[in-house]
Design a protein around this motif. Structure first.
Motif, PDB file in Angstrom:
ATOM      1  N   LYS A 215       0.832  -1.207   0.000  1.00 54.84           N
ATOM      2  CA  LYS A 215       0.000   0.000   0.000  1.00 54.84           C
ATOM      3  C   LYS A 215       0.866   1.256   0.000  1.00 54.84           C
ATOM      4  N   ILE A 216       0.321   2.322  -0.578  1.00 53.95           N
ATOM      5  CA  ILE A 216       1.008   3.614  -0.589  1.00 53.95           C
ATOM      6  C   ILE A 216       0.141   4.643   0.133  1.00 53.95           C
ATOM      7  N   LYS A 217       0.769   5.690   0.610  1.00 54.68           N
ATOM      8  CA  LYS A 217      -0.008   6.776   1.194  1.00 54.68           C
ATOM      9  C   LYS A 217      -0.785   7.471   0.081  1.00 54.68           C
ATOM     10  N   CYS A 218      -2.051   7.694   0.333  1.00 57.71           N
ATOM     11  CA  CYS A 218      -2.909   8.302  -0.680  1.00 57.71           C
ATOM     12  C   CYS A 218      -2.960   9.813  -0.473  1.00 57.71           C
ATOM     13  N   PRO A 219      -2.455  10.606  -1.458  1.00 61.09           N
ATOM     14  CA  PRO A 219      -2.431  12.063  -1.300  1.00 61.09           C
ATOM     15  C   PRO A 219      -3.676  12.753  -1.854  1.00 61.09           C
ATOM     16  N   CYS A 220      -4.813  12.038  -1.839  1.00 63.77           N
ATOM     17  CA  CYS A 220      -6.036  12.666  -2.337  1.00 63.77           C
ATOM     18  C   CYS A 220      -6.605  13.604  -1.269  1.00 63.77           C
ATOM     19  N   LYS A 221      -7.600  14.390  -1.643  1.00 64.22           N
ATOM     20  CA  LYS A 221      -8.194  15.369  -0.730  1.00 64.22           C
ATOM     21  C   LYS A 221      -8.969  14.714   0.401  1.00 64.22           C
ATOM     22  N   LYS A 222      -9.280  13.428   0.273  1.00 69.85           N
ATOM     23  CA  LYS A 222     -10.002  12.716   1.324  1.00 69.85           C
ATOM     24  C   LYS A 222      -9.030  12.090   2.321  1.00 69.85           C
ATOM     25  N   CYS A 223      -7.993  11.419   1.821  1.00 74.40           N
ATOM     26  CA  CYS A 223      -7.044  10.705   2.700  1.00 74.40           C
ATOM     27  C   CYS A 223      -5.945  11.605   3.247  1.00 74.40           C
ATOM     28  N   LEU A 224      -5.629  12.697   2.542  1.00 75.32           N
ATOM     29  CA  LEU A 224      -4.696  13.716   3.036  1.00 75.32           C
ATOM     30  C   LEU A 224      -3.304  13.184   3.356  1.00 75.32           C
ATOM     31  N   ASN A 225      -2.866  12.172   2.610  1.00 75.79           N
ATOM     32  CA  ASN A 225      -1.521  11.611   2.815  1.00 75.79           C
ATOM     33  C   ASN A 225      -1.371  10.957   4.177  1.00 75.79           C
ATOM     34  N   ARG A 226      -2.481  10.532   4.790  1.00 78.84           N
ATOM     35  CA  ARG A 226      -2.426   9.920   6.113  1.00 78.84           C
ATOM     36  C   ARG A 226      -2.795   8.449   6.074  1.00 78.84           C
TER      37      ARG A 226
END
Length: 298
Positions: free
Chosen positions: A45-56
């Motif tokens: 898995k990778i950190k998701c930098p979308c506006k929902k997950c916010l890189n968290r």
């Protein structure tokens, strides 16, 4: 590579409101780079930098691609530092140990530490009314994580200094009065508009919302027993009959001081924090995911 070269990140839709080919090609480049740095991943898995997950939140690659296509990138994420990039355009595959997120030169993100405490369920929540007391503690912690120690300070926040001071106190066994004096001296030496904590009490009060409680349990001074559970109301040891409390002219129960005390660190909240931490959760799940059945392997 400049920010302009990555303008595709924020040109997601074309004139007809469809995903643009430029965005699709750029997204492919980002995913390839993110998957090339294993030290910044949680398994596959990778950190998701979308506006929902916010890189968290860590997501499966296909889920991250879907999120980015649907929600878009978080604002101003031109430098992919949460995925291993040290400068814009440094997309060479294969990172050495100096780029590891856990090397000694890495400045820990206290905002991410607070988000780990909140857990995945908190991410993306919105509030139409005032938060309850538990959520209010979290918001206070998140504010402290981003609050500058003084206006213009870029190297430390209120929370980062408090956490470091408590670590120093524990490591060098600093007395409370000494700790208070250090805090007050630091506060006096900083600009007047500083947010420095001024005592151990204020420091603990700031940190306590992390949810790692400590319980104080009175003990027999000869080591015979704990004044705990069924024995919590006893005034003397039931084995050696030693008195529990020091002599005092004040008979109030609230003011009585035990001869000996122990600090108990409850296990359950700490396990919860380990499972909530995105940096550790993969290791916590290792046995459950069919990796722990090899004979002779611990």
């Amino acid at each position: 590579m400049s920010n302009t070269a990555r303008s595709w990140m924020y040109d997601r839709l074309d004139a007809d409101e469809y995903i643009s080919p430029i965005f699709t090609n750029g997204l492919k480049t980002f995913i390839e780079f993110a998957c090339s740095n294993q030290s910044f991943m949680d398994g596959d898995k990778i950190k998701c930098p979308c506006k929902k997950c916010l890189n968290r939140a860590f997501q499966e690659v296909e889920v991250a691609k879907f999120h980015l296509s649907k929600f878009g990138f978080i604002p101003n994420y031109y430098l992919w530092n949460k995925h291993g990039e040290t400068s814009i355009g440094s997309t060479s595959f294969g990172m050495d140990d100096t780029h590891s997120p856990f090397n000694e030169h890495h400045d820990p993100s206290y905002s991410e530490m607070v988000m780990d405490v909140a857990g995945y369920d908190f991410i993306g929540r919105t509030f139409d009314e005032d938060p309850n007391p538990e959520d209010k503690k979290f918001f206070d912690m998140l504010e402290a994580a981003d609050r500058e120690l003084w206006s213009g300070c870029k190297k430390a926040t209120q929370l980062s200094v408090a956490a470091r001071l408590l670590n120093i106190k524990s490591e060098y066994r600093i007395h409370e009065q000494c700790f208070n004096a250090i805090c007050q001296s630091m506060k006096d030496g900083l600009p007047e508009d500083n947010n420095m904590v001024d005592s151990l009490y204020e420091t603990k009060k700031l940190i306590q919302a992390l949810g790692l409680p400590v319980e104080h349990i009175d003990c027999c001074r000869s080591g015979c027993m704990l004044y705990w559970r069924d024995n919590k109301d006893l005034d003397q040891c039931k084995f050696c009959e030693a008195q529990r409390y020091k002599s005092s002219t004040n008979s109030s129960k609230c003011s009585r001081v035990a001869y000996t005390r122990m600090h108990y660190l409850p296990l359950t909240p700490r396990l919860k924090r380990l499972y909530a931490s995105q940096a550790i959760v993969a290791s916590m799940r290792w046995h459950a995911e069919d990796h722990g059945h090899d004979v002779g392997v611990m």
